[in-house]
Design a protein around this motif. Structure first.
Motif, short mmCIF file in Angstrom:
data_model
loop_
_atom_site.label_atom_id
_atom_site.label_comp_id
_atom_site.label_asym_id
_atom_site.label_seq_id
_atom_site.Cartn_x
_atom_site.Cartn_y
_atom_site.Cartn_z
N LEU A 154 11.03 12.60 0.95
CA LEU A 154 10.75 14.00 1.30
C LEU A 154 11.37 15.00 0.31
O LEU A 154 11.07 16.19 0.37
CB LEU A 154 11.25 14.32 2.71
CG LEU A 154 10.51 13.66 3.87
CD1 LEU A 154 11.23 13.95 5.18
CD2 LEU A 154 9.06 14.12 3.94
N ALA A 155 12.22 14.50 -0.58
CA ALA A 155 12.88 15.39 -1.55
C ALA A 155 11.82 16.05 -2.42
O ALA A 155 10.94 15.38 -2.95
CB ALA A 155 13.85 14.60 -2.41
N GLY A 156 11.88 17.35 -2.54
CA GLY A 156 10.89 18.06 -3.35
C GLY A 156 9.69 18.50 -2.53
O GLY A 156 8.67 18.91 -3.09
N ASN A 157 9.78 18.37 -1.21
CA ASN A 157 8.72 18.83 -0.31
C ASN A 157 7.31 18.35 -0.66
O ASN A 157 6.44 19.16 -0.97
CB ASN A 157 8.72 20.36 -0.22
CG ASN A 157 10.04 20.88 0.28
OD1 ASN A 157 10.62 20.33 1.21
ND2 ASN A 157 10.53 21.92 -0.38
N PRO A 158 7.08 17.06 -0.60
CA PRO A 158 5.74 16.56 -0.91
C PRO A 158 4.72 16.98 0.15
O PRO A 158 5.10 17.31 1.28
CB PRO A 158 5.91 15.04 -0.89
CG PRO A 158 7.03 14.82 0.07
CD PRO A 158 7.97 15.97 -0.13
N GLU A 159 3.45 17.00 -0.25
CA GLU A 159 2.39 17.34 0.71
C GLU A 159 1.94 16.11 1.48
O GLU A 159 1.37 16.21 2.56
CB GLU A 159 1.18 17.92 -0.05
CG GLU A 159 1.49 19.24 -0.72
CD GLU A 159 0.54 19.53 -1.89
OE1 GLU A 159 -0.60 19.02 -1.87
OE2 GLU A 159 0.96 20.25 -2.80
N ILE A 160 2.17 14.96 0.85
CA ILE A 160 1.68 13.71 1.42
C ILE A 160 2.81 12.68 1.46
O ILE A 160 3.61 12.60 0.53
CB ILE A 160 0.53 13.15 0.55
CG1 ILE A 160 -0.68 14.09 0.59
CG2 ILE A 160 0.12 11.74 1.00
CD1 ILE A 160 -1.78 13.73 -0.38
N LEU A 161 2.86 11.93 2.55
CA LEU A 161 3.83 10.85 2.67
C LEU A 161 3.08 9.54 2.85
O LEU A 161 2.31 9.40 3.79
CB LEU A 161 4.73 11.15 3.88
CG LEU A 161 6.04 10.40 4.02
CD1 LEU A 161 6.91 10.56 2.78
CD2 LEU A 161 6.80 10.92 5.24
N LEU A 162 3.29 8.61 1.92
CA LEU A 162 2.68 7.30 2.03
C LEU A 162 3.75 6.34 2.53
O LEU A 162 4.85 6.29 1.99
CB LEU A 162 2.19 6.81 0.66
CG LEU A 162 1.23 7.71 -0.10
CD1 LEU A 162 0.91 7.11 -1.47
CD2 LEU A 162 -0.05 7.93 0.70
N MET A 163 3.43 5.58 3.57
CA MET A 163 4.44 4.68 4.14
C MET A 163 3.83 3.30 4.31
O MET A 163 2.81 3.13 4.98
CB MET A 163 4.93 5.24 5.49
CG MET A 163 5.39 6.69 5.37
SD MET A 163 6.11 7.36 6.89
CE MET A 163 7.79 6.77 6.77
N ASP A 164 4.47 2.31 3.70
CA ASP A 164 3.93 0.95 3.73
C ASP A 164 4.83 0.05 4.57
O ASP A 164 5.86 -0.42 4.10
CB ASP A 164 3.81 0.41 2.30
CG ASP A 164 2.90 -0.80 2.23
OD1 ASP A 164 2.55 -1.36 3.29
OD2 ASP A 164 2.51 -1.18 1.10
N GLU A 165 4.45 -0.18 5.81
CA GLU A 165 5.21 -0.98 6.76
C GLU A 165 6.70 -0.63 6.71
O GLU A 165 7.55 -1.51 6.58
CB GLU A 165 4.99 -2.47 6.48
CG GLU A 165 3.51 -2.80 6.40
CD GLU A 165 3.20 -4.25 6.71
OE1 GLU A 165 4.01 -4.92 7.36
OE2 GLU A 165 2.11 -4.70 6.31
N PRO A 166 7.02 0.66 6.82
CA PRO A 166 8.40 1.08 6.58
C PRO A 166 9.39 0.58 7.62
O PRO A 166 10.56 0.41 7.32
CB PRO A 166 8.31 2.61 6.62
CG PRO A 166 7.15 2.90 7.51
CD PRO A 166 6.17 1.80 7.22
N PHE A 167 8.92 0.30 8.84
CA PHE A 167 9.86 -0.08 9.90
C PHE A 167 9.77 -1.57 10.24
O PHE A 167 10.22 -2.00 11.30
CB PHE A 167 9.62 0.77 11.16
CG PHE A 167 9.61 2.26 10.90
CD1 PHE A 167 10.39 2.81 9.89
CD2 PHE A 167 8.81 3.11 11.67
CE1 PHE A 167 10.37 4.18 9.64
CE2 PHE A 167 8.80 4.47 11.44
CZ PHE A 167 9.57 5.01 10.41
N GLY A 168 9.18 -2.32 9.36
CA GLY A 168 8.94 -3.74 9.63
C GLY A 168 10.21 -4.57 9.78
O GLY A 168 10.23 -5.56 10.49
#
Ligand SMILES: Nc1ncnc2c1ncn2[C@@H]1O[C@H](COP(=O)(O)OP(=O)(O)O)[C@@H](O)[C@H]1O
Ligand SMILES: [Mg+2]
Length: 246
Positions: A154-168
């Motif tokens: 989230l650093a730099g205030n992105p417009e999009i967050l891509l998450m690949d099985e982050p809580f697996g």
């Protein structure tokens, strides 16, 4: 009406002879939380990596904020898009603060003061105490590492967050807390999220829409309620009867 954040236009992607995506079309709205679910190897990670141009299409195009990502300035693109993966990839020799400030520091976006302020703000955003900033990744729990991974993305205030099985890799209770946190964050920041999982419960819990993938094709793309009530075919129906998904 919200604009379009991400668009796949007739995308085909091959690795040698293996066609992973074929004529793949998808439009993700700004501020949408899209979950992507499918069996291991069906092409979820491949699709996700095409959004931030880590992979390029063989045919077709991927458009982010109106721009073809293959032709976009790669550094500017990465700044617009946060990326979170399961194995996080925090740098072990850097403190949590330095990890979070890493991407902005590459382009010297932040001075010392901004860095301090932004790191504190991001730690708070993901529910961590500011003292954590001085620790090293090996001194954190799995859930804390995952939160730092999100803060870094989230650093730099992105417009999009891509998450690949982050809580697996985290336990069920931590996972639930992380899911709640992420939902809150997404609403607050009005960020567009594309979230890959192989857990059907996670997919329907988080997604405003759920994309069910089957070997490179879209089996169904709809709201969680619709997918549960009106599965498009036996493949989608099977998902729910398996309980945990895949
Ligand atoms: N760099 C690569 N070279 C060759 N084959 C690959 C490569 N990356 C992925 N694949 C293959 O492409 C298919 C889709 O992979 P992937 O997108 O990682 O699937 P998923 O994330 O849904 O598990 C799999 O069969 C995988 O083995
Ligand atoms: Mg994958």
């Amino acid at each position: 009406m919200a604009g379009e954040a991400i668009c796949f236009r007739h995308v085909t992607k091959k690795y040698g002879d293996l066609t992973v995506l074929e004529d793949f079309c998808l439009s993700v709205n700004q501020g949408e939380f899209l979950t992507v679910i499918g069996r291991s190897g069906c092409g979820k990670t491949t699709a996700l990596k095409m959004v931030n141009a880590l992979l390029k299409p063989d045919l077709g195009e991927v458009i982010v904020a109106g721009q073809n990502v293959s032709k976009a300035d790669q550094i500017a693109l990465r700044r617009k898009i946060g990326y979170v993966i399961q194995s996080i990839g925090l740098f072990p020799h850097m403190s949590v603060s330095k990890n979070i400030a890493y991407v902005p520091s590459l382009s010297r976006q932040w001075n010392k003061e901004t860095e301090k302020r932004e790191v504190a703000r991001l730690l708070e955003t993901v529910g961590l105490k500011p003292e954590i900033g001085e620790r090293y990744p090996s001194e954190l729990s799995g859930g804390q590492k995952q939160r730092v991974g999100i803060a870094r993305a989230l650093a730099g205030n992105p417009e999009i967050l891509l998450m690949d099985e982050p809580f697996g890799a985290v336990d069920a209770i931590t996972r639930r807390a992380l899911q709640d946190e992420l939902l809150r964050l997404q609403k607050e920041l009005k960020i567009t999220v594309m979230f890959v999982t192989h857990d059907i419960r996670e997919a329907v819990r988080l997604g405003t829409r759920v994309l069910v993938m089957e070997t490179g094709r879209i089996a169904q793309l709809d709201t969680p309620e619709k997918i549960i009530r009106q599965p498009a075919d036996d493949f989608v129906k099977q998902l729910f009867s398996d309980g945990d998904g895949f």
